[in-house]
Design a protein around this motif. Structure first.
Motif, mmCIF file in Angstrom:
data_model
loop_
_atom_site.group_PDB
_atom_site.id
_atom_site.type_symbol
_atom_site.label_atom_id
_atom_site.label_comp_id
_atom_site.label_asym_id
_atom_site.label_seq_id
_atom_site.Cartn_x
_atom_site.Cartn_y
_atom_site.Cartn_z
ATOM 1 N N SER A 68 0.853 -1.142 0.000
ATOM 2 C CA SER A 68 0.000 0.000 0.000
ATOM 3 C C SER A 68 0.895 1.198 0.000
ATOM 4 O O SER A 68 1.851 1.265 0.692
ATOM 5 C CB SER A 68 -0.860 -0.015 1.210
ATOM 6 O OG SER A 68 -0.255 0.585 2.224
ATOM 7 N N ARG A 69 0.648 2.188 -0.746
ATOM 8 C CA ARG A 69 1.524 3.305 -0.822
ATOM 9 C C ARG A 69 1.113 4.188 0.230
ATOM 10 O O ARG A 69 0.174 4.820 0.068
ATOM 11 C CB ARG A 69 1.172 4.079 -2.046
ATOM 12 C CG ARG A 69 1.240 3.379 -3.212
ATOM 13 C CD ARG A 69 2.508 3.026 -3.422
ATOM 14 N NE ARG A 69 3.331 4.090 -3.202
ATOM 15 C CZ ARG A 69 4.038 4.617 -4.049
ATOM 16 N NH1 ARG A 69 4.002 4.177 -5.121
ATOM 17 N NH2 ARG A 69 4.834 5.549 -3.838
ATOM 18 N N VAL A 125 8.893 -2.185 -7.733
ATOM 19 C CA VAL A 125 7.760 -1.678 -8.507
ATOM 20 C C VAL A 125 7.326 -2.707 -9.545
ATOM 21 O O VAL A 125 8.158 -3.268 -10.254
ATOM 22 C CB VAL A 125 8.114 -0.359 -9.234
ATOM 23 C CG1 VAL A 125 6.953 0.112 -10.116
ATOM 24 C CG2 VAL A 125 8.465 0.728 -8.241
ATOM 25 N N ARG A 126 6.024 -2.910 -9.606
ATOM 26 C CA ARG A 126 5.486 -3.836 -10.590
ATOM 27 C C ARG A 126 4.247 -3.216 -11.213
ATOM 28 O O ARG A 126 3.388 -2.688 -10.508
ATOM 29 C CB ARG A 126 5.106 -5.147 -9.894
ATOM 30 C CG ARG A 126 5.229 -6.385 -10.751
ATOM 31 C CD ARG A 126 5.288 -7.625 -9.856
ATOM 32 N NE ARG A 126 4.133 -7.691 -8.975
ATOM 33 C CZ ARG A 126 3.043 -8.436 -9.204
ATOM 34 N NH1 ARG A 126 2.960 -9.165 -10.287
ATOM 35 N NH2 ARG A 126 2.054 -8.464 -8.343
ATOM 36 N N LEU A 127 4.171 -3.235 -12.521
ATOM 37 C CA LEU A 127 2.991 -2.732 -13.215
ATOM 38 C C LEU A 127 1.979 -3.863 -13.275
ATOM 39 O O LEU A 127 2.261 -4.931 -13.821
ATOM 40 C CB LEU A 127 3.387 -2.286 -14.620
ATOM 41 C CG LEU A 127 2.399 -1.421 -15.399
ATOM 42 C CD1 LEU A 127 2.074 -0.136 -14.646
ATOM 43 C CD2 LEU A 127 2.962 -1.097 -16.777
ATOM 44 N N VAL A 128 0.803 -3.669 -12.674
ATOM 45 C CA VAL A 128 -0.198 -4.741 -12.612
ATOM 46 C C VAL A 128 -1.536 -4.247 -13.157
ATOM 47 O O VAL A 128 -1.787 -3.044 -13.240
ATOM 48 C CB VAL A 128 -0.395 -5.237 -11.153
ATOM 49 C CG1 VAL A 128 0.897 -5.818 -10.608
ATOM 50 C CG2 VAL A 128 -0.907 -4.113 -10.246
ATOM 51 N N ALA A 152 0.492 0.888 -10.466
ATOM 52 C CA ALA A 152 1.883 0.645 -10.060
ATOM 53 C C ALA A 152 1.871 0.095 -8.632
ATOM 54 O O ALA A 152 1.546 0.817 -7.694
ATOM 55 C CB ALA A 152 2.700 1.929 -10.128
ATOM 56 N N GLU A 153 2.183 -1.183 -8.509
ATOM 57 C CA GLU A 153 2.214 -1.833 -7.201
ATOM 58 C C GLU A 153 3.618 -1.680 -6.632
ATOM 59 O O GLU A 153 4.598 -2.061 -7.272
ATOM 60 C CB GLU A 153 1.869 -3.309 -7.376
ATOM 61 C CG GLU A 153 1.784 -4.091 -6.089
ATOM 62 C CD GLU A 153 1.410 -5.538 -6.370
ATOM 63 O OE1 GLU A 153 0.198 -5.809 -6.466
ATOM 64 O OE2 GLU A 153 2.322 -6.369 -6.516
ATOM 65 N N VAL A 154 3.700 -1.099 -5.453
ATOM 66 C CA VAL A 154 5.004 -0.811 -4.861
ATOM 67 C C VAL A 154 5.140 -1.548 -3.533
ATOM 68 O O VAL A 154 4.272 -1.465 -2.674
ATOM 69 C CB VAL A 154 5.181 0.709 -4.635
ATOM 70 C CG1 VAL A 154 6.523 1.006 -3.991
ATOM 71 C CG2 VAL A 154 5.049 1.447 -5.959
ATOM 72 N N LEU A 183 11.291 6.307 1.588
ATOM 73 C CA LEU A 183 11.707 5.664 0.351
ATOM 74 C C LEU A 183 10.658 5.748 -0.748
ATOM 75 O O LEU A 183 10.995 5.920 -1.923
ATOM 76 C CB LEU A 183 12.026 4.187 0.612
ATOM 77 C CG LEU A 183 13.377 3.862 1.234
ATOM 78 C CD1 LEU A 183 13.490 2.360 1.429
ATOM 79 C CD2 LEU A 183 14.514 4.369 0.354
ATOM 80 N N ASP A 184 9.371 5.622 -0.397
ATOM 81 C CA ASP A 184 8.370 5.584 -1.465
ATOM 82 C C ASP A 184 8.292 6.895 -2.231
ATOM 83 O O ASP A 184 8.116 6.902 -3.446
ATOM 84 C CB ASP A 184 6.996 5.141 -0.955
ATOM 85 C CG ASP A 184 6.493 5.946 0.226
ATOM 86 O OD1 ASP A 184 7.214 6.844 0.691
ATOM 87 O OD2 ASP A 184 5.377 5.669 0.684
#
Length: 284
Positions: free
Chosen positions: A2-3, A85-88, A100-102, A163-164
């Protein structure tokens, strides 16, 4: 995952400084036509607003970088960011889009603008991206300074020093520099009433730092309630030289619908990104 801070999931990123007037009006024109190719344009139609993770998702789509290249870019920024980071795919109201899943380790350091600038200068980002990222954090520092009546250099970034936020800003700037559009056109920004929870407690929206950075920017009403534009997003739009207006005359070569972490009930959700050629041949 969760960002905590971006778009709508948050209540934290609100501590970045600004100062108004001319300091916000950076009219950068990046990349012009490459070789004999027509100049390019990037447009964002911000239906429910914008956040750092939404900008990331959109630019990952527009640059078409693959997972390996994304990992390499993140490792160049900070080794501990690699693979975070993953694009889902994500559905809202049964309509598919991108998110963008972080995934990051928790870190709550209080960094100054000098700390963050040193971190950016020492990393492996391109010079163009370093300049954009430094300007973004400087805008945030000025806004926070104006809000808290401090000098920009005396501001301590809390949530935005985590960091985020460093990831969102640095990777967005790297991807934007890679895309290098000749024009960057964004729709008027949707704003709603409501509140957001942050380190200072419950505050009205737009958050004070966002309010500082809205000087001179076109806005429109939004049917939802709560935060639609985050401090990171508005600072990035300014640093990246966004102009605001309707769809540009263009040929759509790449397009994507992206979603942030917060979903608004009874209101349109997401942002549309489109990239392609522009120029006289596309004018009415």
């Amino acid at each position: 995952m969760s960002r905590k801070h971006e778009h709508h999931d948050h209540g934290h990123e609100h501590k970045h400084e600004h100062k108004h007037e001319h300091e916000y009006g950076h009219d950068h024109h990046h990349g012009h036509s490459h070789g004999h190719h027509a100049p390019s344009v990037l447009t964002i139609r911000a239906n429910s607003g914008l956040s750092g993770d939404m900008l990331l998702a959109g630019l990952l789509n527009m640059t078409e970088v693959d997972e390996a290249e994304t990992v390499a870019m993140l490792a160049a920024i900070m080794p501990e960011l690699a693979g975070s980071v993953r694009l889902v795919r994500k559905q809202v109201n049964h309509i598919g889009g991108w998110h963008a899943e972080v995934n990051l380790p928790h870190q709550h350091e209080h960094r100054t603008l000098a700390d963050i600038t040193a971190l950016i200068n020492a990393c492996g980002m391109t010079d163009a991206a370093k300049g954009l990222a430094t300007e973004t954090f400087t805008l945030l520092a000025r806004a926070e300074g104006a809000v808290h009546e401090k000098k920009p250099e005396d501001v301590h970034f809390h949530e935005v020093g985590a960091l985020d936020s460093i990831l969102d800003i640095s990777l967005t700037c790297e991807l934007f520099a890679k895309l290098s559009p000749a024009r960057f056109v964004v729709s008027p920004l949707p704003l709603a009433d409501g509140f957001v929870a942050c380190a200072h407690g419950i505050i009205p929206v737009p958050a004070p730092a966002v309010l500082e950075l809205l000087q001179g920017i076109p806005v429109r009403p939004f049917a939802g309630q709560g935060e639609t534009v985050t401090p990171t997003a508005i600072a990035l739009l300014r640093a990246l030289g966004a102009e605001f207006g309707p769809w540009p005359a263009m040929r759509v070569d790449r397009r994507a619908l992206v979603y942030g972490g917060k979903i608004f009930e009874d209101a349109p959700n997401g942002a549309i990104f489109a990239y392609g050629a522009c120029g006289p041949q596309f004018q009415q």
